[in-house]
Design a protein around this motif. Structure first.
Motif, PDB file in Angstrom:
ATOM      1  N   LEU A   1       0.843  -1.193   0.000  1.00 33.98           N
ATOM      2  CA  LEU A   1       0.000   0.000   0.000  1.00 33.98           C
ATOM      3  C   LEU A   1       0.878   1.242   0.000  1.00 33.98           C
ATOM      4  O   LEU A   1       1.751   1.389   0.868  1.00 33.98           O
ATOM      5  CB  LEU A   1      -0.900   0.007   1.236  1.00 33.98           C
ATOM      6  N   VAL A   2       0.640   2.127  -0.974  1.00 43.29           N
ATOM      7  CA  VAL A   2       1.388   3.379  -1.083  1.00 43.29           C
ATOM      8  C   VAL A   2       0.406   4.519  -1.341  1.00 43.29           C
ATOM      9  O   VAL A   2      -0.748   4.284  -1.686  1.00 43.29           O
ATOM     10  CB  VAL A   2       2.450   3.317  -2.216  1.00 43.29           C
ATOM     11  N   LEU A   3       0.868   5.755  -1.159  1.00 43.04           N
ATOM     12  CA  LEU A   3      -0.003   6.926  -1.236  1.00 43.04           C
ATOM     13  C   LEU A   3       0.428   7.897  -2.317  1.00 43.04           C
ATOM     14  O   LEU A   3       1.566   7.856  -2.800  1.00 43.04           O
ATOM     15  CB  LEU A   3       0.051   7.692   0.088  1.00 43.04           C
ATOM     16  N   LYS A   4      -0.498   8.796  -2.597  1.00 47.28           N
ATOM     17  CA  LYS A   4      -0.210   9.905  -3.498  1.00 47.28           C
ATOM     18  C   LYS A   4      -0.061  11.180  -2.665  1.00 47.28           C
ATOM     19  O   LYS A   4      -0.695  11.306  -1.620  1.00 47.28           O
ATOM     20  CB  LYS A   4      -1.398  10.048  -4.444  1.00 47.28           C
ATOM     21  N   ALA A   5       0.779  12.105  -3.113  1.00 43.64           N
ATOM     22  CA  ALA A   5       0.811  13.448  -2.512  1.00 43.64           C
ATOM     23  C   ALA A   5       0.940  14.441  -3.649  1.00 43.64           C
ATOM     24  O   ALA A   5       1.649  14.182  -4.620  1.00 43.64           O
ATOM     25  CB  ALA A   5       1.982  13.591  -1.551  1.00 43.64           C
ATOM     26  N   GLY A   6       0.259  15.566  -3.532  1.00 41.50           N
ATOM     27  CA  GLY A   6       0.292  16.567  -4.599  1.00 41.50           C
ATOM     28  C   GLY A   6      -0.185  15.950  -5.892  1.00 41.50           C
ATOM     29  O   GLY A   6      -1.009  15.029  -5.901  1.00 41.50           O
ATOM     30  N   LYS A   7       0.346  16.432  -6.999  1.00 38.88           N
ATOM     31  CA  LYS A   7      -0.116  15.955  -8.299  1.00 38.88           C
ATOM     32  C   LYS A   7       0.623  14.710  -8.742  1.00 38.88           C
ATOM     33  O   LYS A   7       0.065  13.840  -9.383  1.00 38.88           O
ATOM     34  CB  LYS A   7       0.068  17.054  -9.355  1.00 38.88           C
ATOM     35  N   HIS A   8       1.908  14.615  -8.399  1.00 42.12           N
ATOM     36  CA  HIS A   8       2.685  13.506  -8.950  1.00 42.12           C
ATOM     37  C   HIS A   8       3.795  13.015  -8.044  1.00 42.12           C
ATOM     38  O   HIS A   8       4.909  12.736  -8.479  1.00 42.12           O
ATOM     39  CB  HIS A   8       3.241  13.882 -10.341  1.00 42.12           C
ATOM     40  N   THR A   9       3.491  12.919  -6.744  1.00 39.42           N
ATOM     41  CA  THR A   9       4.470  12.346  -5.823  1.00 39.42           C
ATOM     42  C   THR A   9       3.934  11.054  -5.219  1.00 39.42           C
ATOM     43  O   THR A   9       2.829  11.031  -4.681  1.00 39.42           O
ATOM     44  CB  THR A   9       4.821  13.339  -4.691  1.00 39.42           C
ATOM     45  N   LEU A  10       4.720   9.996  -5.349  1.00 38.79           N
ATOM     46  CA  LEU A  10       4.434   8.729  -4.680  1.00 38.79           C
ATOM     47  C   LEU A  10       4.919   8.908  -3.249  1.00 38.79           C
ATOM     48  O   LEU A  10       6.078   9.234  -3.007  1.00 38.79           O
ATOM     49  CB  LEU A  10       5.215   7.604  -5.360  1.00 38.79           C
ATOM     50  N   ARG A  11       3.993   8.732  -2.278  1.00 43.40           N
ATOM     51  CA  ARG A  11       4.324   9.047  -0.887  1.00 43.40           C
ATOM     52  C   ARG A  11       4.329   7.787  -0.030  1.00 43.40           C
ATOM     53  O   ARG A  11       3.422   6.968  -0.118  1.00 43.40           O
ATOM     54  CB  ARG A  11       3.315  10.050  -0.335  1.00 43.40           C
ATOM     55  N   LEU A  12       5.356   7.654   0.792  1.00 40.26           N
ATOM     56  CA  LEU A  12       5.513   6.491   1.660  1.00 40.26           C
ATOM     57  C   LEU A  12       5.602   6.936   3.119  1.00 40.26           C
ATOM     58  O   LEU A  12       6.472   7.741   3.470  1.00 40.26           O
ATOM     59  CB  LEU A  12       6.783   5.721   1.273  1.00 40.26           C
ATOM     60  N   LEU A  13       4.679   6.425   3.941  1.00 36.48           N
ATOM     61  CA  LEU A  13       4.606   6.793   5.358  1.00 36.48           C
ATOM     62  C   LEU A  13       4.400   5.525   6.200  1.00 36.48           C
ATOM     63  O   LEU A  13       3.336   5.336   6.773  1.00 36.48           O
ATOM     64  CB  LEU A  13       3.413   7.734   5.594  1.00 36.48           C
ATOM     65  N   PRO A  14       5.401   4.662   6.287  1.00 37.11           N
ATOM     66  CA  PRO A  14       5.204   3.396   7.009  1.00 37.11           C
ATOM     67  C   PRO A  14       5.068   3.634   8.519  1.00 37.11           C
ATOM     68  O   PRO A  14       5.478   4.689   9.007  1.00 37.11           O
ATOM     69  CB  PRO A  14       6.497   2.635   6.712  1.00 37.11           C
ATOM     70  N   PRO A  15       4.526   2.649   9.257  1.00 41.37           N
ATOM     71  CA  PRO A  15       4.591   2.729  10.717  1.00 41.37           C
ATOM     72  C   PRO A  15       6.047   2.899  11.140  1.00 41.37           C
ATOM     73  O   PRO A  15       6.945   2.375  10.476  1.00 41.37           O
ATOM     74  CB  PRO A  15       4.049   1.369  11.181  1.00 41.37           C
ATOM     75  N   LEU A  16       6.286   3.610  12.239  1.00 42.59           N
ATOM     76  CA  LEU A  16       7.657   3.864  12.682  1.00 42.59           C
ATOM     77  C   LEU A  16       8.297   2.598  13.260  1.00 42.59           C
ATOM     78  O   LEU A  16       9.510   2.531  13.434  1.00 42.59           O
ATOM     79  CB  LEU A  16       7.671   4.985  13.727  1.00 42.59           C
ATOM     80  N   THR A  17       7.463   1.606  13.520  1.00 41.11           N
ATOM     81  CA  THR A  17       7.935   0.331  14.086  1.00 41.11           C
ATOM     82  C   THR A  17       8.060  -0.750  13.011  1.00 41.11           C
ATOM     83  O   THR A  17       8.242  -1.926  13.345  1.00 41.11           O
ATOM     84  CB  THR A  17       6.946  -0.168  15.155  1.00 41.11           C
ATOM     85  N   ILE A  18       7.964  -0.391  11.748  1.00 44.13           N
ATOM     86  CA  ILE A  18       8.042  -1.383  10.667  1.00 44.13           C
ATOM     87  C   ILE A  18       9.352  -2.179  10.787  1.00 44.13           C
ATOM     88  O   ILE A  18      10.397  -1.613  11.135  1.00 44.13           O
ATOM     89  CB  ILE A  18       7.921  -0.680   9.285  1.00 44.13           C
ATOM     90  N   SER A  19       9.270  -3.491  10.526  1.00 42.50           N
ATOM     91  CA  SER A  19      10.473  -4.329  10.659  1.00 42.50           C
ATOM     92  C   SER A  19      11.280  -4.315   9.360  1.00 42.50           C
ATOM     93  O   SER A  19      10.766  -3.949   8.310  1.00 42.50           O
ATOM     94  CB  SER A  19      10.068  -5.773  10.985  1.00 42.50           C
ATOM     95  N   LYS A  20      12.547  -4.744   9.469  1.00 42.36           N
ATOM     96  CA  LYS A  20      13.410  -4.840   8.291  1.00 42.36           C
ATOM     97  C   LYS A  20      12.794  -5.767   7.255  1.00 42.36           C
ATOM     98  O   LYS A  20      12.808  -5.483   6.053  1.00 42.36           O
ATOM     99  CB  LYS A  20      14.777  -5.393   8.701  1.00 42.36           C
ATOM    100  N   GLU A  21      12.231  -6.883   7.734  1.00 44.38           N
ATOM    101  CA  GLU A  21      11.625  -7.872   6.830  1.00 44.38           C
ATOM    102  C   GLU A  21      10.446  -7.253   6.085  1.00 44.38           C
ATOM    103  O   GLU A  21      10.277  -7.466   4.889  1.00 44.38           O
ATOM    104  CB  GLU A  21      11.149  -9.108   7.612  1.00 44.38           C
TER     105      GLU A  21
END
Ligand SMILES: *Cc1c(COP(=O)(O)O)cnc(C)c1O
Length: 394
Positions: free
Chosen positions: A357-377
């Motif tokens: 799951l990924v997000l959009k920001a503005g007109k043409h930015t792919l935005r990534l906001l993972p949980p701060l506790t996301i694991s390396k795996e």
């Protein structure tokens, strides 16, 4: 089923994806068919300590088994403790008002600025300057504070007066006049395209405003709560704003917002209030979230996660220069500028199909906001899936 009921009974103000999520474990979600997804959205920077967080769930359960809500007419122990903790973590000499959302926190900030402008100068000041590509919320006032023309539709007129927009910090100086009460900025513009402001420019502006007693309001609804690697982006930028607003990551998914201000006596009895703001439920959740994130930060795990995520993102960027034009962002608030908006929509849809799951920001930015506790795996798996998706885009 869910789609039909939603379309019949819920106001259709969102273009929804009708996946039916049933379970979450940290940065992994499962839908009703048990397909799994790596979550690089965290409910738009909200689920800071991951889905299904046991410690937060236990803290909430324990609290609501006793008292969920009373009212701000009575003392609320977790609210007082949360305010103290935020003051300590932010390293600022502040008092705090709790709201329920980011927009509401910004409303509170603007009210403080208005009263400050009314009471602290010989001539009344009421104007608030913001930046273009900013985002400050969806209430009538915060829509007007948002520097995006597309949001100021005639449908909702008339808007409150006193807001104006500037393209960059350099332009703000010229826009200041003897009616300016405050300048409000995001240090990394989130909705506007994951665009960080220049540190030196921000510091110069902060000093300039301080000398003139004009308030600097930093909207940290998205950047706050360790999103950029420090508790506040203001800490990272080494500035002390007059007002900071928080919301998204603070409650780990329980609605809560906060206005932090160094001007402790501007608002007094009766000036502001909220029925739900800072109640037992939300402040208990936030206290646990902050405990978890403090440990994550102090153990070095957060900084490691940020570096690993950034490295993976750079690899993807290098591999797909046919699609991307620029890497943007800070900490775990990251983006890739896509060559055009249509391609971005394709990427988001194909990523979903591949299980990330990924997000959009503005007109043409792919935005990534993972949980701060996301694991390396989870990071590795998410980027593997993202690469699978990208290799299918022309
Ligand atoms: C999301 C956001 C808001 C609005 O917050 P809500 O909780 O949706 O009202 C305001 N400012 C910024 C910078 C945001 O990212």
């Amino acid at each position: 089923m869910i789609e039909q009921i939603d379309k019949e009974y819920v106001l259709q103000t969102y273009a929804r994806n009708y996946v039916n999520f049933k379970k979450g474990i940290n940065a992994t979600l499962f839908d009703e068919n048990e397909k799994d997804y790596i979550d690089f959205t965290a409910g738009i920077a909200v689920v800071s300590v991951g889905h299904g967080n046991k410690r937060v769930a236990d803290a909430i359960y324990k609290q609501v088994s006793n008292i969920t809500h009373m009212s701000n007419l009575y003392a609320i122990e977790p609210q007082a403790l949360l305010a103290k903790k935020i003051a300590q973590f932010s390293n600022m000499d502040i008092k705090i008002f709790f709201s329920n959302s980011g927009a509401e926190a910004n409303e509170g900030a603007i009210k403080i600025a208005r009263k400050y402008g009314q009471t602290q100068f010989e001539k009344k000041r009421y104007k608030v300057i913001t930046l273009t590509h900013s985002f400050h919320g969806r209430t009538i006032t915060t829509v007007k504070a948002t520097g995006q023309k597309a949001m100021h539709t005639q449908n909702f007129e008339p808007y409150p007066e006193g807001f104006s927009y500037n393209h960059s910090i350099k332009d703000v100086y010229d826009a200041i006049d003897d009616e300016t009460a405050a300048v409000m900025i995001e240090l990394v513009q989130g909705e506007g395209g994951v665009q960080p402001l220049d540190k030196k420019e921000v510091q110069d502006l902060a000093n300039y405003l301080k000398e003139r007693k004009i308030l600097l309001i930093v909207d940290e609804v998205q950047t706050g709560i360790y999103r950029t690697g420090e508790f506040l982006a203001s800490n990272l930028y080494e500035i002390t704003p007059d007002i900071v607003t928080l919301a998204k990551g603070l409650g780990g998914g329980v609605p809560i917002g906060a206005v932090l201000t160094t001007h402790k006596d501007i608002l007094t009895y009766g000036d502001h209030g909220s029925t739900f703001g800072g109640n037992f439920l939300s402040t208990t959740a936030a206290l646990e979230v902050l405990d978890i994130l403090e440990e994550t930060k102090n153990s070095g795990a957060l900084d490691e996660t940020i570096i690993h995520f950034q490295n993976k993102l750079s690899e993807v960027y290098e591999k797909f220069t046919n699609l991307f034009t620029k890497e943007v962002g800070l900490g775990l608030m990251r983006g890739l500028r896509v060559k055009d908006g249509e391609t971005l929509t394709q990427i988001i849809n194909e990523a979903f199909t591949q299980g990330v799951l990924v997000l959009k920001a503005g007109k043409h930015t792919l935005r990534l906001l993972p949980p701060l506790t996301i694991s390396k795996e989870e990071i590795n798996e998410g980027f593997k899936r993202l690469e699978n998706a990208l290799s299918k885009i022309k």
